[in-house]
Design a protein around this motif. Sequence first.
Motif, PDB file in Angstrom:
ATOM      1  N   ASN A 307       3.632 -53.746  14.512  1.00 34.93           N
ATOM      2  CA  ASN A 307       3.728 -54.960  13.691  1.00 34.93           C
ATOM      3  C   ASN A 307       4.072 -54.606  12.249  1.00 34.93           C
ATOM      4  OD1 ASN A 307       3.247 -56.812  15.679  1.00 34.93           O
ATOM      5  ND2 ASN A 307       1.077 -57.100  15.206  1.00 34.93           N
ATOM      6  N   GLU A 310       7.632 -53.618  12.024  1.00 35.41           N
ATOM      7  CA  GLU A 310       8.483 -54.809  12.147  1.00 35.41           C
ATOM      8  C   GLU A 310       8.443 -55.654  10.877  1.00 35.41           C
ATOM      9  OE1 GLU A 310       8.177 -54.965  17.015  1.00 35.41           O
ATOM     10  OE2 GLU A 310       6.817 -56.187  15.807  1.00 35.41           O
ATOM     11  N   LYS A 361       8.599 -63.932  15.739  1.00 39.87           N
ATOM     12  CA  LYS A 361       9.733 -63.036  15.971  1.00 39.87           C
ATOM     13  C   LYS A 361      10.606 -63.573  17.090  1.00 39.87           C
ATOM     14  CE  LYS A 361       6.615 -59.422  14.685  1.00 39.87           C
ATOM     15  NZ  LYS A 361       5.668 -58.439  15.212  1.00 39.87           N
ATOM     16  N   GLY A 368       0.234 -59.311  21.114  1.00 38.28           N
ATOM     17  CA  GLY A 368      -0.298 -58.061  20.559  1.00 38.28           C
ATOM     18  C   GLY A 368      -1.629 -58.237  19.856  1.00 38.28           C
TER      19      GLY A 368
HETATM   20 MG    MG Z   1       3.157 -57.373  17.851  1.00 39.68          MG
END
Ligand code: MG
Length: 403
Positions: A307, A310, A361, A368
């Motif tokens: 994460n 990202e 996203k 997650g």
């Molecule tokens: Mg994630």
Amino acid sequence: MFSLGLTDPLNVLALIAFLTTALVITRLVSNVRKSFQEIEVLKDQLRLAIDTIPALVWSALPDGSRDFLSRQWLEYTGLSLEKGLGWGWTAAIHTEDRARCVDEWRAALATGTPLESETRLRRADGDYRWFLLRGVPLRDELGNLVKWYGTTTDIEDRKQAEEAVRQTQAELAHVTRVMTMGELAASIAHEVNQPLAAVIANGNACLRWLAGEAPNLDEAREAARRIIRDGKRASEVVARTRALSRKTETEKERLDLNEAIQEVVALVQGEVRRNRVALRLDLASDLPPVLGDRVQLQQVVLNLLMNGIEALSAVGDRPRVLVISTQSGAVDQVHVTVQDSGSGLDPQSLDRIFEAFYTTKRGGMGMGLSISRSIVENHGGRLWAVANDGPGATFQFTLLPYH
Ligand SMILES: [Mg+2]
Ligand SMILES: Nc1ncnc2c1ncn2[C@@H]1O[C@H](COP(=O)(O)OP(=O)(O)O)[C@@H](O)[C@H]1O
């Protein structure tokens, strides 16, 4: 003439007094008899009530010894009243639960606070079912504890439902873990290929050092050592990848969290480089071991790191910094912090991000953080997010040290 002597007013008075007394005594006696009968009726009603309560009922003396066990209690366990009274009832507790359950009961006795304890009890036919033991103390006007009253309720169905939920969660966790590993596949392959390329290069070098009239054995030995080192590196990455993709039963063990984190970091190195992220490790050297499931906790760390990466991928105007640190907390806790200088979080989304399927996203699954939170909570810890003062977000979770 035969005289009753009633001409004497005193005698009349005495007779009246006698008759009144007799009447009063008869009344009293019959009242007492009636109240005895009423008490008997009440007792029968109470016994009936106790016997029809859908729970096993008991009472105990202030020292904890049981002085009453309901009919169902005896029928369920198959123990006789003599066997069950006192502390004999503990024989019905599953051996794995006995020490804990007795400890909880003793703690309630010592503090005089209501008891709540979950335990498996042996049924007369040898099967075990889960029960909730509840006990409350009865006190007299002076506040002295005079007795404990309690119920023992069958919660087997609830326990089985909980187990089914746990199983489903574990399977979901496994699926998402495999998916995350899938996302990492390319960079993990790269992570394996690099040492393999080095192995080939060193193999060639080794052959060259050995060739010719006077082979250079020292150099050849060095090259062979590098081959072994790189071979080990590659096989470690493969082993970790497999360990993280495997489906495992939850297995809590004594765990070096710093080491577990370093293994995950090794797996995300490729992603870190590809996204030009500066990843820093700030691991406490005095970190106590924790009690935890290695694969599950690595999954949490992996989720948070991915994460973070990202959230950093869109940052162009400032350094892309990702820091993972561990600290032993002041209270009996171990802290892990993952901080990034990425896109950050607005206050409204601070809690929503932990909901299942919440994602911002395009290809996101939104699982997650929800899975990570349930893993951490399953370990007796907490996982939460805070917005940074500057850009980016900080995720933090706590775990209990191993004792
Ligand atoms: Mg994630
Ligand atoms: N480090 C972070 N910085 C900013 N936002 C984040 C960060 N981590 C998670 N989020 C937000 O929380 C959402 C949910 O995350 P997660 O449950 O991991 O699902 P996914 O990564 O599949 O979207 C993300 O879509 C993102 O909006």
